[in-house]
Design an enzyme around this catalytic site. Structure first.
Site, PDB file in Angstrom:
ATOM      1  N   PRO A   1       5.979  -9.348   2.911  1.00  0.00           N
ATOM      2  CA  PRO A   1       5.812 -10.548   2.093  1.00  0.00           C
ATOM      3  C   PRO A   1       5.200 -10.189   0.735  1.00  0.00           C
ATOM      4  O   PRO A   1       4.341  -9.318   0.658  1.00  0.00           O
ATOM      5  CB  PRO A   1       4.856 -11.421   2.909  1.00  0.00           C
ATOM      6  CG  PRO A   1       4.218 -10.500   3.896  1.00  0.00           C
ATOM      7  CD  PRO A   1       5.126  -9.327   4.102  1.00  0.00           C
TER       8      PRO A   1
ATOM      9  N   GLY B   1       2.955 -10.709  -2.687  1.00  0.00           N
ATOM     10  CA  GLY B   1       1.666 -11.339  -3.028  1.00  0.00           C
ATOM     11  C   GLY B   1       0.790 -11.533  -1.812  1.00  0.00           C
ATOM     12  O   GLY B   1       0.049 -12.508  -1.718  1.00  0.00           O
TER      13      GLY B   1
ATOM     14  N   GLY C   1      -0.971  -8.737  -0.266  1.00  0.00           N
ATOM     15  CA  GLY C   1      -1.929  -7.641  -0.074  1.00  0.00           C
ATOM     16  C   GLY C   1      -1.412  -6.537   0.807  1.00  0.00           C
ATOM     17  O   GLY C   1      -2.167  -5.675   1.239  1.00  0.00           O
TER      18      GLY C   1
ATOM     19  N   GLY D   1       1.105  -4.416  -0.083  1.00  0.00           N
ATOM     20  CA  GLY D   1       1.726  -3.337  -0.851  1.00  0.00           C
ATOM     21  C   GLY D   1       3.223  -3.501  -1.052  1.00  0.00           C
ATOM     22  O   GLY D   1       3.944  -2.512  -1.192  1.00  0.00           O
ATOM     23  N   SER D   2       3.674  -4.766  -1.107  1.00  0.00           N
ATOM     24  CA  SER D   2       5.108  -5.021  -1.264  1.00  0.00           C
ATOM     25  C   SER D   2       5.690  -4.333  -2.515  1.00  0.00           C
ATOM     26  O   SER D   2       6.743  -3.695  -2.447  1.00  0.00           O
ATOM     27  CB  SER D   2       5.324  -6.537  -1.311  1.00  0.00           C
ATOM     28  OG  SER D   2       6.457  -6.868  -2.009  1.00  0.00           O
TER      29      SER D   2
ATOM     30  N   ALA E   1       4.538  -1.730  -4.257  1.00  0.00           N
ATOM     31  CA  ALA E   1       4.523  -0.259  -4.152  1.00  0.00           C
ATOM     32  C   ALA E   1       5.612   0.209  -3.182  1.00  0.00           C
ATOM     33  O   ALA E   1       6.275   1.229  -3.418  1.00  0.00           O
ATOM     34  CB  ALA E   1       3.156   0.226  -3.684  1.00  0.00           C
ATOM     35  N   ALA E   2       5.818  -0.542  -2.102  1.00  0.00           N
ATOM     36  CA  ALA E   2       6.828  -0.140  -1.114  1.00  0.00           C
ATOM     37  C   ALA E   2       8.241  -0.276  -1.682  1.00  0.00           C
ATOM     38  O   ALA E   2       9.077   0.625  -1.512  1.00  0.00           O
ATOM     39  CB  ALA E   2       6.683  -0.987   0.149  1.00  0.00           C
TER      40      ALA E   2
ATOM     41  N   ASP F   1      -2.442   1.723  -3.835  1.00  0.00           N
ATOM     42  CA  ASP F   1      -1.246   1.265  -3.113  1.00  0.00           C
ATOM     43  C   ASP F   1      -0.132   2.312  -3.182  1.00  0.00           C
ATOM     44  O   ASP F   1       0.450   2.683  -2.155  1.00  0.00           O
ATOM     45  CB  ASP F   1      -0.735  -0.066  -3.687  1.00  0.00           C
ATOM     46  CG  ASP F   1      -1.620  -1.235  -3.306  1.00  0.00           C
ATOM     47  OD1 ASP F   1      -2.752  -1.004  -2.851  1.00  0.00           O
ATOM     48  OD2 ASP F   1      -1.183  -2.393  -3.472  1.00  0.00           O
TER      49      ASP F   1
HETATM   50  C1  MEV Z   1      -4.695  -4.151  -3.908  1.00  0.00           C
HETATM   51  O1  MEV Z   1      -3.985  -3.712  -2.776  1.00  0.00           O
HETATM   52  C2  MEV Z   1      -6.060  -3.543  -3.935  1.00  0.00           C
HETATM   53  C3  MEV Z   1      -6.935  -3.944  -5.098  1.00  0.00           C
HETATM   54  O2  MEV Z   1      -8.150  -3.179  -4.971  1.00  0.00           O
HETATM   55  C4  MEV Z   1      -6.289  -3.677  -6.431  1.00  0.00           C
HETATM   56  C5  MEV Z   1      -6.112  -2.182  -6.729  1.00  0.00           C
HETATM   57  O3  MEV Z   1      -6.766  -1.348  -6.133  1.00  0.00           O
HETATM   58  O4  MEV Z   1      -5.298  -1.891  -7.626  1.00  0.00           O
HETATM   59  C6  MEV Z   1      -7.328  -5.417  -5.037  1.00  0.00           C
END
Ligand code: MEV
Length: 308
Positions: free
Chosen positions: A93, A95, A97, A99-100, A102-103, A144
């Site tokens: 999904p 937004g 958290g 790592g969408s 980056a993946a 990420d």
């Molecule tokens: C995002 O997965 C993690 C954060 O710490 C942002 C980052 O490290 O770039 C919120």
């Protein structure tokens, strides 16, 4: 070489946000949830066919994560833009958290370099994807792209070589999704504003998070799940203090703890997105997962470390 190229999602166990300010963080790959890319002959240069959102992205016209990535790959390999369609689909999904971005960038990077016959190692892929991450996230720390490209647990400090490490046992996790999209770019910008307004207070929180992350690494390496859980709870409170909590994250954390989680916290940018809980055993893991699903949210079981 043509074929299917994939990359995993990730979750952050300790240290998100503080990592942007030079503190350490720990992330693990989520190998069961992946982005997949494959190429086929195309026309008029490179087109990324983002199948889940039914969007075709041309390299030559748009500046986005994929065009930045593809242009960097062509530049370092000294190649002309090929006529190629790169199909892309992802189970992650956006937004949330996990790592969408980056993946998806890593999968596309592998598909394009595979087509060009260029062999890139994990560090080269991570650095290329980092450039694309800056387009999506503004001022990312680089964690990420690192965990996704290496697909190993990493202890990460911005600007330093990532340290991969071995967990002392199998750790069972449940990821619960609030269903609320919260772009990391925004939560990172909000934390920055808070830091500019009250640097002393925020740096105090970052220092506390740093201690938790350092102790978290020791606890993971020694296989001390109880301590990992306690540290996750403490990290969650500090993330609330820096302003990236959300009431549905609290609800998910509460459900997980009621069902016997050793610890639970928001993971990634926060403000919505995902929660991660640590379970002692398979039964508790299943119970937490079911309770979150019954409450109307999606949940996913994953694990890391040695099978014992
Ligand atoms: C995002 O997965 C993690 C954060 O710490 C942002 C980052 O490290 O770039 C919120």
């Amino acid at each position: 070489m043509e074929g299917r190229f994939t990359a995993p999602g990730k979750i952050i166990l300790f240290g998100e946000h503080a990592v942007v300010y030079g503190k350490p963080a720990i992330a693990i790959p989520v190998s069961g949830m992946r982005a997949t890319a494959w190429s086929e002959p195309g026309e008029n240069g490179i087109t990324i066919n983002a199948m889940d959102v039914n969007k075709k992205i041309k390299l030559s016209t748009d500046k986005n994560q994929f065009s930045v990535l593809a242009q960097s790959i062509l530049a370092i390999t000294d190649r002309q833009e090929p006529n190629l369609t790169i199909n892309l689909t992802s189970k992650l999904p956006q937004g949330s958290g996990m790592g969408s971005s980056a993946a998806t960038s890593t999968a596309v990077c592998r598909a394009l370099s595979g087509h060009l016959g260029v062999d890139l190692d994990a560090n080269e892929i991570s650095e290329l994807v980092f450039e694309a991450e800056k387009i999506v996230h503004g001022t990312p720390s680089g964690i990420d792209n690192t965990v996704v490209a290496y697909e190993m647990p990493v202890y990460f400090i911005k600007g330093q070589n990532p340290e991969t490490f071995e967990p002392g046992k199998l750790f069972r996790l449940v990821i619960g999704d609030t269903g609320i999209e919260a772009p990391t770019k925004e939560t990172v910008a909000n934390v920055r504003k808070a830091w500019q307004n009250e640097p002393g207070l925020m740096e105090g929180y970052f220092d506390e998070i740093e201690k938790i992350t350092r102790n978290g690494k020791i606890a993971i390496e020694s296989g001390n799940a109880e301590q990992v859980g306690e540290l996750m709870d403490e990290n969650h409170e500090l993330l609330n203090s820096i302003g990236v909590g959300h009431k549905i994250l609290e609800e998910l954390v509460e459900i997980a703890r009621e069902k016997g989680a050793l610890g639970a916290k928001l993971t990634g940018g926060g403000g919505g997105g995902n929660m991660v809980a640590l379970a002692e055993d398979k039964e508790t893991q299943k119970k937490i997962c079911e309770a979150i699903t019954e409450a109307g949210y999606s949940a996913y079981q994953t694990s890391f470390g040695e099978q014992v």
